[in-house]
Design a protein around this motif. Structure first.
Motif, PDB file in Angstrom:
ATOM      1  N   ALA A 104      39.089  77.512  -6.186  1.00 22.48           N
ATOM      2  CA  ALA A 104      39.467  76.795  -7.195  1.00 22.48           C
ATOM      3  C   ALA A 104      38.624  75.662  -7.710  1.00 22.48           C
ATOM      4  O   ALA A 104      38.038  74.697  -6.783  1.00 22.48           O
ATOM      5  CB  ALA A 104      40.963  76.171  -6.993  1.00 22.48           C
ATOM      6  N   PHE A 105      38.474  74.866  -8.825  1.00 22.40           N
ATOM      7  CA  PHE A 105      37.943  73.853  -9.315  1.00 22.40           C
ATOM      8  C   PHE A 105      36.466  73.722  -9.170  1.00 22.40           C
ATOM      9  O   PHE A 105      35.811  72.966  -9.493  1.00 22.40           O
ATOM     10  CB  PHE A 105      38.340  72.600  -8.294  1.00 22.40           C
ATOM     11  CG  PHE A 105      39.931  72.688  -8.136  1.00 22.40           C
ATOM     12  CD1 PHE A 105      40.706  72.278  -9.543  1.00 22.40           C
ATOM     13  CD2 PHE A 105      40.599  72.524  -7.016  1.00 22.40           C
ATOM     14  CE1 PHE A 105      42.100  72.107  -9.264  1.00 22.40           C
ATOM     15  CE2 PHE A 105      42.084  72.562  -7.008  1.00 22.40           C
ATOM     16  CZ  PHE A 105      42.844  72.216  -8.119  1.00 22.40           C
ATOM     17  N   ASN A 106      35.714  74.799  -8.562  1.00 22.73           N
ATOM     18  CA  ASN A 106      34.564  75.231  -8.524  1.00 22.73           C
ATOM     19  C   ASN A 106      34.211  76.680  -8.485  1.00 22.73           C
ATOM     20  O   ASN A 106      33.810  77.063  -7.482  1.00 22.73           O
ATOM     21  CB  ASN A 106      33.487  74.555  -7.468  1.00 22.73           C
ATOM     22  CG  ASN A 106      32.124  74.559  -7.661  1.00 22.73           C
ATOM     23  OD1 ASN A 106      31.716  75.079  -8.586  1.00 22.73           O
ATOM     24  ND2 ASN A 106      31.363  73.731  -6.795  1.00 22.73           N
ATOM     25  N   PRO A 107      34.794  77.569  -9.339  1.00 23.08           N
ATOM     26  CA  PRO A 107      34.858  79.058  -9.169  1.00 23.08           C
ATOM     27  C   PRO A 107      33.357  79.606  -8.951  1.00 23.08           C
ATOM     28  O   PRO A 107      33.395  80.728  -8.187  1.00 23.08           O
ATOM     29  CB  PRO A 107      35.329  79.474 -10.603  1.00 23.08           C
ATOM     30  CG  PRO A 107      35.064  78.401 -11.422  1.00 23.08           C
ATOM     31  CD  PRO A 107      35.163  77.119 -10.530  1.00 23.08           C
ATOM     32  N   ASN A 108      32.433  78.996  -9.410  1.00 20.83           N
ATOM     33  CA  ASN A 108      31.043  79.576  -9.161  1.00 20.83           C
ATOM     34  C   ASN A 108      30.273  79.013  -8.059  1.00 20.83           C
ATOM     35  O   ASN A 108      29.327  79.408  -7.949  1.00 20.83           O
ATOM     36  CB  ASN A 108      30.303  79.442 -10.219  1.00 20.83           C
ATOM     37  CG  ASN A 108      30.841  80.143 -11.758  1.00 20.83           C
ATOM     38  OD1 ASN A 108      31.512  81.259 -11.502  1.00 20.83           O
ATOM     39  ND2 ASN A 108      30.721  79.385 -12.797  1.00 20.83           N
ATOM     40  N   LEU A 109      31.183  78.313  -7.068  1.00 23.88           N
ATOM     41  CA  LEU A 109      30.463  77.565  -5.781  1.00 23.88           C
ATOM     42  C   LEU A 109      29.403  76.948  -6.344  1.00 23.88           C
ATOM     43  O   LEU A 109      28.094  77.426  -5.590  1.00 23.88           O
ATOM     44  CB  LEU A 109      30.391  78.549  -4.628  1.00 23.88           C
ATOM     45  CG  LEU A 109      31.562  79.299  -4.257  1.00 23.88           C
ATOM     46  CD1 LEU A 109      31.342  80.237  -3.105  1.00 23.88           C
ATOM     47  CD2 LEU A 109      32.401  78.347  -3.680  1.00 23.88           C
ATOM     48  N   ASN A 110      29.061  76.260  -7.486  1.00 18.61           N
ATOM     49  CA  ASN A 110      27.968  75.341  -7.837  1.00 18.61           C
ATOM     50  C   ASN A 110      27.673  74.470  -6.967  1.00 18.61           C
ATOM     51  O   ASN A 110      28.252  73.355  -6.807  1.00 18.61           O
ATOM     52  CB  ASN A 110      28.432  75.085  -9.298  1.00 18.61           C
ATOM     53  CG  ASN A 110      26.961  74.431  -9.865  1.00 18.61           C
ATOM     54  OD1 ASN A 110      25.886  74.233  -9.178  1.00 18.61           O
ATOM     55  ND2 ASN A 110      26.850  74.473 -11.145  1.00 18.61           N
ATOM     56  N   ILE A 118      42.277  95.858   5.868  1.00 20.02           N
ATOM     57  CA  ILE A 118      42.869  94.353   5.401  1.00 20.02           C
ATOM     58  C   ILE A 118      41.650  94.038   4.393  1.00 20.02           C
ATOM     59  O   ILE A 118      40.543  93.992   4.699  1.00 20.02           O
ATOM     60  CB  ILE A 118      42.578  93.585   6.732  1.00 20.02           C
ATOM     61  CG1 ILE A 118      43.442  93.725   7.704  1.00 20.02           C
ATOM     62  CG2 ILE A 118      42.857  92.076   6.035  1.00 20.02           C
ATOM     63  CD1 ILE A 118      43.393  93.016   8.998  1.00 20.02           C
ATOM     64  N   ARG A 119      42.133  93.907   3.176  1.00 22.09           N
ATOM     65  CA  ARG A 119      41.530  93.413   1.918  1.00 22.09           C
ATOM     66  C   ARG A 119      41.735  92.136   1.812  1.00 22.09           C
ATOM     67  O   ARG A 119      42.953  91.772   1.460  1.00 22.09           O
ATOM     68  CB  ARG A 119      41.739  94.538   0.930  1.00 22.09           C
ATOM     69  CG  ARG A 119      41.494  95.784   0.999  1.00 22.09           C
ATOM     70  CD  ARG A 119      41.887  96.672  -0.094  1.00 22.09           C
ATOM     71  NE  ARG A 119      41.893  98.190   0.476  1.00 22.09           N
ATOM     72  CZ  ARG A 119      40.942  98.800   0.382  1.00 22.09           C
ATOM     73  NH1 ARG A 119      39.674  98.311   0.221  1.00 22.09           N
ATOM     74  NH2 ARG A 119      40.995 100.256   0.806  1.00 22.09           N
ATOM     75  N   SER A 120      40.761  91.201   1.565  1.00 20.37           N
ATOM     76  CA  SER A 120      41.021  89.811   1.134  1.00 20.37           C
ATOM     77  C   SER A 120      40.517  89.622  -0.340  1.00 20.37           C
ATOM     78  O   SER A 120      39.497  90.052  -0.645  1.00 20.37           O
ATOM     79  CB  SER A 120      40.165  88.837   2.072  1.00 20.37           C
ATOM     80  OG  SER A 120      38.916  89.198   2.078  1.00 20.37           O
ATOM     81  N   GLU A 121      41.023  88.658  -1.023  1.00 20.42           N
ATOM     82  CA  GLU A 121      40.801  88.451  -2.301  1.00 20.42           C
ATOM     83  C   GLU A 121      40.573  87.071  -2.400  1.00 20.42           C
ATOM     84  O   GLU A 121      41.665  86.033  -2.001  1.00 20.42           O
ATOM     85  CB  GLU A 121      41.626  88.824  -3.249  1.00 20.42           C
ATOM     86  CG  GLU A 121      41.661  90.455  -3.659  1.00 20.42           C
ATOM     87  CD  GLU A 121      42.547  90.834  -4.662  1.00 20.42           C
ATOM     88  OE1 GLU A 121      43.188  90.026  -5.457  1.00 20.42           O
ATOM     89  OE2 GLU A 121      43.061  92.122  -4.884  1.00 20.42           O
ATOM     90  N   THR A 122      39.387  86.570  -2.598  1.00 25.44           N
ATOM     91  CA  THR A 122      39.273  84.964  -2.496  1.00 25.44           C
ATOM     92  C   THR A 122      39.022  84.273  -3.758  1.00 25.44           C
ATOM     93  O   THR A 122      38.361  84.941  -4.724  1.00 25.44           O
ATOM     94  CB  THR A 122      37.794  84.495  -1.657  1.00 25.44           C
ATOM     95  OG1 THR A 122      37.963  85.457  -0.434  1.00 25.44           O
ATOM     96  CG2 THR A 122      37.865  83.152  -1.501  1.00 25.44           C
TER      97      THR A 122
END
Length: 375
Positions: A170-176, A163-167
């Motif tokens: 949105a709106f904060n792509p770098n998780l700042n 099972i491969r997940s791709e996350t």
């Protein structure tokens, strides 16, 4: 009414500018407090971990070597199971990684191997984050074994039924984290200011005994009330403007995706709502210290029910229902929507309508209480 009301407004502005302590508090909230929030992050840094390696093999060494700074710092290597509990109880480490015997033998014999991670869950959030980091490291170690040790080709690895997940964030792509922390602090501290300013302006008159003098002048109670609230709303909006253009955008680099005008409209409606709460607080307190204590007493439920600390989905049903009466909840939704998502008020009209309706009700209650006391 015009001249009398203008004179009252002028009096309030002069009183505010002469109150050095209040000026410093507003400037601190709009600048330094929000900036300091950006210096805090929820990322894992130098998390202390101990290693109980019973296998002492090359494979176990390779796995431990992946637990390195800046995320983990290895506090100690232990060789006795009793020390696991001692280290956790003594707050010396946040976790202990236990690697059992025959760890390497099981890997090279294609049987698979297990490890155990013991975490100190007294700080559950940090423990959960640390477990996620260790899980990701072990998954990476496992992929290396599949491709290098077990000679599974890259093509075969891609064809394996995993099972491969791709996350995608949105709106904060770098998780700042700095964006989230500063915006959260901005909304929280400005809620405190929006309640405190009109409340202190009113209570100062009561504390110094000048409210009676105002009541015998030819001004109506509602003129006194609006003369107290309107200058404080202007101060609140001006402080928001300062914070956005001196801290949020130039220093923290928060992307302001939506319309500034729409955000200021939302801020004005929220300030109007909070002013109603401030009026209510001012009628219940007799001096400044009581005002501050009552403001804090009101502020914490508003914050707790806003979803800032705990998402409404994690609350019991009766508490999740009370979330609908927290003005900060709507301010957060609208603020995040405009600043980070670039939404328009037309798109979020239901939240804006709810905030406005809540504001009218709260302000009406505060005004009625004020008129009853001073009318």
């Amino acid at each position: 009414m015009g001249f009398k009301f203008f004179t009252l407004l002028r009096k309030e502005v002069i009183q505010f500018t002469r109150n050095t302590v209040l000026l410093v508090i507003v400037l601190y909230a709009a600048t330094l407090d929000v900036w300091m929030a950006a210096q805090v992050t929820s990322d894992l840094k130098n998390f202390p971990i101990a290693i109980y390696d019973m296998d002492k093999s090359q494979k176990s060494y390779d796995l431990v070597r992946k637990l390195r700074p800046p995320y983990f710092v290895i506090h100690s290597y232990i060789d006795d199971e009793k020390k696991v509990q001692d280290l956790i109880l003594g707050d010396d480490v946040g976790a202990v990684l236990i690697i059992p015997r025959k760890f390497q033998d099981n890997i090279v014999s294609y049987r698979g191997a297990r490890v155990q991670l013991v975490l100190d869950a007294t700080t559950s959030n940090t423990a959960e984050i640390a477990a996620g980091y260790v899980g990701a490291i072990i998954a990476d170690f496992q992929n290396e074994i599949l491709t290098k040790e077990w000679q599974v080709s890259t093509v075969m690895y891609k064809l394996m039924p995993l099972i491969r997940s791709e996350t995608r964030f949105a709106f904060n792509p770098n998780l700042n984290d700095a964006w989230a922390m500063t915006l959260q602090e901005f909304f929280t501290i400005f809620t405190l200011i929006a309640i405190l300013l009109p409340a202190t302006a009113m209570v100062n008159e009561k504390q110094f005994g000048t409210i009676e003098q105002l009541m015998v002048t030819p001004v109506k109670p509602y003129e006194i009330m609006f003369a107290k609230v309107l200058p404080m709303m202007v101060v609140f909006i001006f402080a928001s403007f300062i914070c956005i253009y001196t801290i949020l955008i130039p220093l923290i680099h928060v992307p302001f995706m939506g319309s500034l005008l729409e955000f200021l409209i939302v801020t004005t409606v929220f300030c109007f709502t909070a002013s109603g709460i401030g009026l209510l607080v001012s009628t219940l307190s007799n001096n400044l210290s009581e005002t501050v204590l009552l403001t804090l007493l009101v502020l914490f439920p508003i914050m707790f029910l806003s979803g800032t600390w705990v998402p409404p989905e994690a609350m019991p049903p009766w508490m999740a229902f009370l979330v609908n009466f927290s003005p900060l909840k709507y301010y957060l939704d609208l603020g995040y929507g405009i600043i980070l998502k670039g939404n328009s008020l037309l798109f979020m009209w239901t939240e804006f309508l709810k905030l406005t309706a809540l504001g009218v009700v709260v302000f009406w209650i505060g005004a009625q209480r004020f008129k009853k006391m001073f009318g």
